[in-house]
Design a protein around this motif. Sequence first.
Motif, PDB file in Angstrom:
ATOM      1  N   SER A 282       8.491  48.141  22.419  1.00 37.79           N
ATOM      2  CA  SER A 282       9.592  48.334  23.353  1.00 37.79           C
ATOM      3  C   SER A 282      10.558  49.412  22.864  1.00 37.79           C
ATOM      4  CB  SER A 282      10.339  47.011  23.554  1.00 37.79           C
ATOM      5  OG  SER A 282      11.459  47.174  24.389  1.00 37.79           O
ATOM      6  N   SER A 283      10.838  49.414  21.566  1.00 35.26           N
ATOM      7  CA  SER A 283      11.740  50.415  20.997  1.00 35.26           C
ATOM      8  C   SER A 283      11.118  51.804  21.061  1.00 35.26           C
ATOM      9  CB  SER A 283      12.081  50.061  19.544  1.00 35.26           C
ATOM     10  OG  SER A 283      12.764  48.832  19.476  1.00 35.26           O
ATOM     11  N   ARG A 284       9.822  51.894  20.785  1.00 32.76           N
ATOM     12  CA  ARG A 284       9.137  53.187  20.824  1.00 32.76           C
ATOM     13  C   ARG A 284       9.101  53.764  22.233  1.00 32.76           C
ATOM     14  NH1 ARG A 284       8.015  56.211  16.481  1.00 32.76           N
ATOM     15  NH2 ARG A 284       6.023  56.893  17.406  1.00 32.76           N
ATOM     16  N   LEU A 285       8.920  52.888  23.212  1.00 29.98           N
ATOM     17  CA  LEU A 285       8.851  53.338  24.604  1.00 29.98           C
ATOM     18  C   LEU A 285      10.232  53.468  25.237  1.00 29.98           C
ATOM     19  CD1 LEU A 285       5.871  51.156  25.956  1.00 29.98           C
ATOM     20  CD2 LEU A 285       5.813  53.552  25.257  1.00 29.98           C
ATOM     21  N   ASP A 286      11.245  52.997  24.531  1.00 26.24           N
ATOM     22  CA  ASP A 286      12.604  52.953  25.082  1.00 26.24           C
ATOM     23  C   ASP A 286      12.604  52.215  26.418  1.00 26.24           C
ATOM     24  OD1 ASP A 286      15.341  53.366  25.218  1.00 26.24           O
ATOM     25  OD2 ASP A 286      15.130  55.283  26.276  1.00 26.24           O
ATOM     26  N   SER A 287      11.834  51.133  26.465  1.00 26.30           N
ATOM     27  CA  SER A 287      11.726  50.349  27.690  1.00 26.30           C
ATOM     28  C   SER A 287      11.384  48.917  27.344  1.00 26.30           C
ATOM     29  CB  SER A 287      10.649  50.934  28.604  1.00 26.30           C
ATOM     30  OG  SER A 287      10.380  50.077  29.691  1.00 26.30           O
ATOM     31  N   ILE A 288      12.053  47.984  27.987  1.00 26.57           N
ATOM     32  CA  ILE A 288      11.696  46.577  27.851  1.00 26.57           C
ATOM     33  C   ILE A 288      10.749  46.163  28.976  1.00 26.57           C
ATOM     34  CG2 ILE A 288      12.582  44.215  27.894  1.00 26.57           C
ATOM     35  CD1 ILE A 288      15.154  45.244  26.664  1.00 26.57           C
ATOM     36  N   LYS A 289      10.998  46.690  30.156  1.00 25.71           N
ATOM     37  CA  LYS A 289      10.258  46.248  31.334  1.00 25.71           C
ATOM     38  C   LYS A 289       8.768  46.562  31.255  1.00 25.71           C
ATOM     39  CE  LYS A 289      10.185  46.546  36.373  1.00 25.71           C
ATOM     40  NZ  LYS A 289      10.940  46.915  37.580  1.00 25.71           N
ATOM     41  N   ARG A 290       8.407  47.792  30.904  1.00 24.98           N
ATOM     42  CA  ARG A 290       6.999  48.187  30.940  1.00 24.98           C
ATOM     43  C   ARG A 290       6.112  47.331  30.038  1.00 24.98           C
ATOM     44  NH1 ARG A 290       6.835  54.434  29.964  1.00 24.98           N
ATOM     45  NH2 ARG A 290       8.894  54.078  29.076  1.00 24.98           N
ATOM     46  N   PRO A 291       6.437  47.183  28.741  1.00 24.00           N
ATOM     47  CA  PRO A 291       5.571  46.329  27.920  1.00 24.00           C
ATOM     48  C   PRO A 291       5.622  44.864  28.319  1.00 24.00           C
ATOM     49  CG  PRO A 291       7.504  47.048  26.679  1.00 24.00           C
ATOM     50  CD  PRO A 291       7.490  47.834  27.944  1.00 24.00           C
ATOM     51  N   TYR A 292       6.786  44.422  28.818  1.00 20.09           N
ATOM     52  CA  TYR A 292       6.908  43.007  29.179  1.00 20.09           C
ATOM     53  C   TYR A 292       6.079  42.673  30.423  1.00 20.09           C
ATOM     54  CZ  TYR A 292       9.428  38.620  28.364  1.00 20.09           C
ATOM     55  OH  TYR A 292       9.760  37.335  28.038  1.00 20.09           O
ATOM     56  N   VAL A 293       6.022  43.572  31.389  1.00 17.17           N
ATOM     57  CA  VAL A 293       5.196  43.351  32.578  1.00 17.17           C
ATOM     58  C   VAL A 293       3.723  43.272  32.195  1.00 17.17           C
ATOM     59  CG1 VAL A 293       4.354  44.425  34.711  1.00 17.17           C
ATOM     60  CG2 VAL A 293       6.805  44.338  34.254  1.00 17.17           C
ATOM     61  N   ILE A 294       3.306  44.132  31.276  1.00 17.53           N
ATOM     62  CA  ILE A 294       1.912  44.088  30.804  1.00 17.53           C
ATOM     63  C   ILE A 294       1.613  42.751  30.148  1.00 17.53           C
ATOM     64  CG2 ILE A 294       0.268  45.084  29.173  1.00 17.53           C
ATOM     65  CD1 ILE A 294       1.614  47.806  29.682  1.00 17.53           C
ATOM     66  N   VAL A 295       2.538  42.265  29.339  1.00 11.29           N
ATOM     67  CA  VAL A 295       2.368  40.963  28.686  1.00 11.29           C
ATOM     68  C   VAL A 295       2.212  39.861  29.727  1.00 11.29           C
ATOM     69  CG1 VAL A 295       3.570  39.199  27.338  1.00 11.29           C
ATOM     70  CG2 VAL A 295       3.525  41.560  26.532  1.00 11.29           C
ATOM     71  N   HIS A 296       3.041  39.880  30.752  1.00 14.76           N
ATOM     72  CA  HIS A 296       2.966  38.852  31.794  1.00 14.76           C
ATOM     73  C   HIS A 296       1.645  38.918  32.561  1.00 14.76           C
ATOM     74  CE1 HIS A 296       6.818  36.778  31.642  1.00 14.76           C
ATOM     75  NE2 HIS A 296       7.390  37.933  31.377  1.00 14.76           N
ATOM     76  N   CYS A 297       1.146  40.107  32.798  1.00 12.74           N
ATOM     77  CA  CYS A 297      -0.155  40.252  33.459  1.00 12.74           C
ATOM     78  C   CYS A 297      -1.264  39.620  32.621  1.00 12.74           C
ATOM     79  CB  CYS A 297      -0.469  41.730  33.696  1.00 12.74           C
ATOM     80  SG  CYS A 297       0.488  42.524  34.995  1.00 12.74           S
ATOM     81  N   ILE A 298      -1.229  39.869  31.324  1.00 16.87           N
ATOM     82  CA  ILE A 298      -2.245  39.326  30.427  1.00 16.87           C
ATOM     83  C   ILE A 298      -2.186  37.800  30.396  1.00 16.87           C
ATOM     84  CG2 ILE A 298      -2.951  39.168  28.006  1.00 16.87           C
ATOM     85  CD1 ILE A 298      -2.075  42.109  27.718  1.00 16.87           C
ATOM     86  N   VAL A 299      -0.971  37.244  30.306  1.00 23.24           N
ATOM     87  CA  VAL A 299      -0.810  35.786  30.271  1.00 23.24           C
ATOM     88  C   VAL A 299      -1.331  35.153  31.556  1.00 23.24           C
ATOM     89  CG1 VAL A 299       0.899  33.924  30.249  1.00 23.24           C
ATOM     90  CG2 VAL A 299       1.112  35.822  28.642  1.00 23.24           C
ATOM     91  N   PHE A 300      -1.013  35.762  32.684  1.00 24.44           N
ATOM     92  CA  PHE A 300      -1.496  35.238  33.972  1.00 24.44           C
ATOM     93  C   PHE A 300      -3.028  35.234  34.023  1.00 24.44           C
ATOM     94  CE2 PHE A 300      -3.073  36.245  38.251  1.00 24.44           C
ATOM     95  CZ  PHE A 300      -2.639  35.109  38.937  1.00 24.44           C
TER      96      PHE A 300
END
Length: 420
Positions: A282-300
């Motif tokens: 998240s820090s490297r991408l300067d984004s919380i949303k993008r990696p977090y959405v990917i995580v939620h997709c994987i969990v689903f």
Amino acid sequence: MEKQNSKYRWVVFVSILLTYLLIVSQRTAPGLISDQLMKDFNITASTIGLLTSIQFFAYAGLQIPIGILSDRFGPNFFLVIGALLTGIGTLIYSLATNELVLLFARLLVGTGDSAIWVNLVLILSQWFKVREFVGLLGIAGMAGSFGFLLATVPFSAWITRSGWRPPFFTSGIMVVLCGVLLYYVLVKKPKTFEWNDTIPKKQKKPREKTLILLRRIFSTRQAWATFFCHFGTVGTYVGFIGSWAVPYGMHVYGLSRSDASQLIMVGLFGAIIGAPLTSWISSRLDSIKRPYVIVHCIVFLCWASFLFMNGKPPVLMLTIIFFLIGYGNGASALTFAIVRKSFDIKEVGVVSGFANMGGFLSAVLLPSIFGKVLDHFHASASSVGYQYGFIIPVIFASLGLVGGLIIVEKRQEVLQSQVN
């Protein structure tokens, strides 16, 4: 001397992490003995689900009140009381003679546990700067995962050797002692120091009325985004491994208790990795949303795979699924990074409580509904009941994905919050 520049802040950090690690282990340790409790106390699967649900019901229901009180009166007192109540509840659980005592003990544990994470977030906010806070939050999440790890193979081996009562009794004593340690570290010792007020009096604003504050927060998209994010990743994982994961491995795959807990341990390794790695990404991408959405997709997709494979995927795939679901639970620390960067420091407690309530409301609902599904099919020892039961975490995980999608990125506000 300022708190955020003092060396003493690391003493505070280590003390809190130790307490949090031990308390988290007691969230899911009862899941190791679900079948034993059914046999010893002659209770049904629904009652086992209720035992887990009542603990998380108390946890979830108290999140917002604890957040409000902690914002207003400070987090130290509530963290100490929370640790003591958790320890006492665990002691009572170890001495229980019937299901009513078990229920009371888990209610007490849930009440104490409800004060831990919200106040941990608040205390770290007070003692550490924003740039340190985000990284340390990942470490705190990792410590919680180690706590879950203790409640797998080590705790299972201890139960196998000595029965279930001595391990819970000893754990209760240790948590009570941690409560005493926190009192010394957070309340008594700091009185001997002279702290500089980091917020000039001119900048202090009168407190907003509680109802107005809650109305404003509950009407914000960002607050609901954090609520649903936690609902989808934390509640499904904690609710399942805290009640039905070990019986699932034993009944559906014919595993021993130790082997079933090793399967869960794979998920915990995922959680240990998930917190710091996702924070770094998240820090490297300067984004919380993008990696977090990917995580939620994987969990689903992981939960959905149980449905596609009739509740019994191949063992190798099952191992991968548990690892990824655990990773999602670890990555859920990003929820509170969103809270810290999106809301004023005076509101962090109540918003963190609201977000955390989402995760544990899910953990309340899942074990109880899952147990009712198993009882309905009279199939707690086969894959049929579990197959239909997995519909529940699939629905919950889809709500988590919705939460991730409605997050509003506020990157420019991060710089402002760091200055403040």
